[in-house]
Scaffold this motif. Structure first.
Motif, PDB file in Angstrom:
ATOM      1  N   ALA A 107     -18.871  33.321-107.402  1.00  0.00           N
ATOM      2  CA  ALA A 107     -18.379  34.275-106.412  1.00  0.00           C
ATOM      3  C   ALA A 107     -18.099  35.639-107.034  1.00  0.00           C
ATOM      4  O   ALA A 107     -18.471  36.680-106.473  1.00  0.00           O
ATOM      5  CB  ALA A 107     -17.116  33.733-105.747  1.00  0.00           C
ATOM      6  N   TRP A 110     -21.333  37.382-107.997  1.00  0.00           N
ATOM      7  CA  TRP A 110     -21.944  37.963-106.804  1.00  0.00           C
ATOM      8  C   TRP A 110     -21.215  39.236-106.391  1.00  0.00           C
ATOM      9  O   TRP A 110     -21.847  40.243-106.046  1.00  0.00           O
ATOM     10  CB  TRP A 110     -21.917  36.949-105.660  1.00  0.00           C
ATOM     11  N   LEU A 111     -19.886  39.216-106.439  1.00  0.00           N
ATOM     12  CA  LEU A 111     -19.097  40.386-106.060  1.00  0.00           C
ATOM     13  C   LEU A 111     -19.406  41.576-106.961  1.00  0.00           C
ATOM     14  O   LEU A 111     -19.552  42.714-106.493  1.00  0.00           O
ATOM     15  CB  LEU A 111     -17.603  40.044-106.135  1.00  0.00           C
ATOM     16  N   HIS A 124     -26.967  41.763 -95.978  1.00  0.00           N
ATOM     17  CA  HIS A 124     -26.197  40.640 -95.456  1.00  0.00           C
ATOM     18  C   HIS A 124     -25.324  41.007 -94.264  1.00  0.00           C
ATOM     19  O   HIS A 124     -24.914  40.122 -93.510  1.00  0.00           O
ATOM     20  CB  HIS A 124     -25.293  40.072 -96.559  1.00  0.00           C
ATOM     21  N   PHE A 163     -22.148  35.543 -92.560  1.00  0.00           N
ATOM     22  CA  PHE A 163     -21.747  36.156 -93.824  1.00  0.00           C
ATOM     23  C   PHE A 163     -20.282  36.578 -93.806  1.00  0.00           C
ATOM     24  O   PHE A 163     -19.548  36.355 -94.779  1.00  0.00           O
ATOM     25  CB  PHE A 163     -22.646  37.360 -94.115  1.00  0.00           C
ATOM     26  N   THR A 167     -17.413  34.844 -96.144  1.00  0.00           N
ATOM     27  CA  THR A 167     -16.873  35.683 -97.213  1.00  0.00           C
ATOM     28  C   THR A 167     -15.357  35.759 -97.136  1.00  0.00           C
ATOM     29  O   THR A 167     -14.657  35.656 -98.155  1.00  0.00           O
ATOM     30  CB  THR A 167     -17.469  37.096 -97.139  1.00  0.00           C
TER      31      THR A 167
END
Length: 268
Positions: A107, A110-111, A124, A163, A167
């Motif tokens: 995570a 990805w951030l 996204h 998404f 999230t």
């Protein structure tokens, strides 16, 4: 650390909580040195997910599965604990620790990518009319309507709608989980720990339900198989993109990502 029958049981959350913060910091550092690969065409295929996207996805996915499994075994909300022995409980708490480390690695990586390549975030994000397009898309799949909505981009309208809640859930689960973890090495108010536990467990249940739908739509139904495979080898066929993701296909042509490939195919 518990001592029972002459041996000691080590709980990772008590003694190695700092590893979780090290994973978060390390994932941010690694993401800052990561250069994402733009989509390109090769031998009739299009790169949809580069190696970094795939690694991040599977770290995240494996972490979530371990967290949900171990959380269920340990008991949460109205679900009773299925374990009784100290060693079993210790093993499951430690498995939860491993799941948390894997989830946060994926995570946070990805951030970090989103900050370095904000155009990927736009791929996204939901757009105006996404809900209507998502409904029309599935109605079209089942032959109930002829028009399937706006041309699909790299990600379907339903994926882009999902998404946001996914999230938010992941972020809140991470924050409440970190609060619960820090209750081991330091003293935190009981009310804060109780509130964090209730929020953490409630969101875990919601995430579990959404995960079932995600797996069904992303890996089980036949029309999703090419996309699922792209999470393994990175590629989807150019014909698949042309037929099912015309918006993305148009973008690839305009960017010149598939221009040479298409010219070759036209000459053949």
């Amino acid at each position: 650390m518990y001592q029972e029958a002459g041996h000691r049981s080590l709980f990772f959350f008590d003694h190695f909580w700092w590893v979780i913060w090290l994973v978060i910091f390390g994932a941010l550092i690694v993401s800052s040195y990561t250069y994402r690969v733009a989509p390109y065409c090769r031998n009739g295929k299009v790169l949809r997910h580069d190696i970094y996207a795939r690694v991040g996805h599977w770290l995240n996915a494996s972490g979530i599965l371990l967290l949900l499994y171990s959380g269920y075994e340990l008991g949460f909300l109205w679900f009773p604990r299925t374990l009784s022995g100290t060693d079993e409980i210790r093993a499951m708490f430690n498995l939860h620790f491993v799941g948390a480390a894997l989830f946060l690695a994926g995570a946070v990586f990805w951030l970090g990518n989103m900050f370095l390549a904000p155009q990927r975030l736009k791929e996204h994000e939901p757009y105006k009319g996404a809900l209507k397009d998502a409904i029309l898309y599935y109605l079209h799949l089942f032959g109930l309507v002829k028009h399937e909505g706006s041309p699909a981009g790299k990600y379907e309208a339903s994926e882009r709608l999902a998404f946001v809640p996914l999230t938010i859930l992941a972020f809140l689960m991470a924050i409440t989980g970190l609060v619960k973890m820090m209750g081991h090495p330091v003293h935190l108010p009981t009310a804060l720990l109780h509130a964090s536990t209730l929020a953490h467990d409630s969101m875990a249940l919601i995430l579990a339900v959404l995960l079932v739908f995600h797996i069904l739509l992303a890996a089980v139904v036949p029309w999703s198989w090419p996309l699922f495979r792209s999470m393994i080898d990175g590629f989807v066929s150019l014909d698949f993109v042309r037929k099912t993701h015309p918006g993305w296909y148009k973008e690839l042509r305009e960017n010149g990502a598939c221009e040479v490939e298409e010219n070759t195919r036209e000459r053949e």
